[in-house]
Scaffold this motif. Structure first.
Motif, PDB file in Angstrom:
ATOM      1  N   UNK A  15     -14.340 -43.385 -15.277  1.00 38.93           N
ATOM      2  CA  UNK A  15     -13.348 -42.710 -16.101  1.00 38.93           C
ATOM      3  C   UNK A  15     -12.633 -43.665 -17.012  1.00 38.93           C
ATOM      4  N   UNK A  20     -12.065 -37.873 -20.885  1.00 39.18           N
ATOM      5  CA  UNK A  20     -11.477 -36.772 -20.148  1.00 39.18           C
ATOM      6  C   UNK A  20     -11.903 -36.882 -18.694  1.00 39.18           C
ATOM      7  N   UNK A  21     -10.969 -36.827 -17.784  1.00 37.35           N
ATOM      8  CA  UNK A  21     -11.268 -36.922 -16.359  1.00 37.35           C
ATOM      9  C   UNK A  21     -10.794 -35.652 -15.669  1.00 37.35           C
ATOM     10  N   UNK A  23     -10.547 -34.649 -12.576  1.00 38.78           N
ATOM     11  CA  UNK A  23      -9.608 -34.755 -11.450  1.00 38.78           C
ATOM     12  C   UNK A  23      -8.214 -35.119 -11.910  1.00 38.78           C
ATOM     13  N   UNK A  24      -8.169 -36.069 -12.817  1.00 39.95           N
ATOM     14  CA  UNK A  24      -6.867 -36.431 -13.369  1.00 39.95           C
ATOM     15  C   UNK A  24      -6.218 -35.201 -13.987  1.00 39.95           C
ATOM     16  N   UNK A  25      -7.017 -34.442 -14.715  1.00 36.46           N
ATOM     17  CA  UNK A  25      -6.499 -33.261 -15.380  1.00 36.46           C
ATOM     18  C   UNK A  25      -5.918 -32.279 -14.373  1.00 36.46           C
TER      19      UNK A  25
END
Lengths: 118, 118
Positions: A15, A20-21, A23-25
């Motif tokens: 990442x 764009x990640x 899980x982070x999102x």
DNA sequence: ACCAATAGCTTACCAAAAGTAAGCAAACTA
DNA sequence: TAGTTTGCTTACTTTTGGTAAGCTATTGGT
């Protein structure tokens, strides 16, 4: 220009900042929902009862608190514990995953102190 | 029971974990607004143009991107730069305050990797 | 020269989320 | 026994987000 797709896709780093990640999102959308960040931060101080949370976070309504707590429970960040007194007493506390948000909360706190206008 | 007010108010630490911190709250509600976290994270990778952001963040609509960028500009985290080519080319990049969110983004990213179900 | 496509938006409209108000059972308090 | 507190739920309104379309300016193709 279709995004230079071939030159991206590094495959070495999962990442890269700048991408764009998912899980982070999901994480930022979860703790970013209205009041959720404040609720979690308050719970960092130890288990709290429903009305304690309600009184500690100004502007938060009981309906939303109820909703947010159930969401956090569903995501496994918070556990609801009923102590059958009498009187019965319901408390909410962070699970391990909830507690491990502490460094995140702390660093956002520092950032806010430095950069947010009061 | 009116919150044990007298026993709180430590006055030694400005923002004990477990209390409510207005700046923290404003910060988390700002970057927690829908899509904002993802947008900021993408901008960490360097300046981006409008449609680059749009294509990088799946599900984000042009209307909301426009709105979020103007909010971030208003809060001073993002700067909009027009390069009058021709062709004209608009790019968005983080300011100093925006860039200094990096540790926050990074630690939330680590947390998400560890605790969010994919 | 003409048509379609792309960049970077704005406007209008509809659905989902949040805010407001009230209610409510169980327990405790006076 | 009347009133208060706790921990919610239900109903309704307002705000926010999502969808679709449109619009100007430039670029690329034929």
């Amino acid at each position: 220009m279709r995004q230079l797709k071939s030159s991206r896709q590094p495959k070495v780093s999962k990442h890269p900042p700048g991408g764009f990640c998912p899980r982070f999102h999901r994480a930022v959308e979860l703790i970013g929902r209205r009041w959720t960040g404040a609720i979690v931060r308050v719970l960092m101080g130890g288990p709290q009862r429903f009305n304690e949370l309600l009184n500690t976070v100004p502007g938060l309504s009981d309906r939303l608190l109820s909703e947010r707590l159930r969401e956090l429970e569903g995501e496994g960040l918070v556990r609801r514990e009923v102590d059958p007194g009498p009187p019965v007493c319901v408390s909410y506390h962070l699970t391990q995953s909830g507690s491990s948000l502490e460094p995140v909360i702390a660093s956002l706190g520092s950032w806010a102190e430095r950069w947010m206008r009061a």
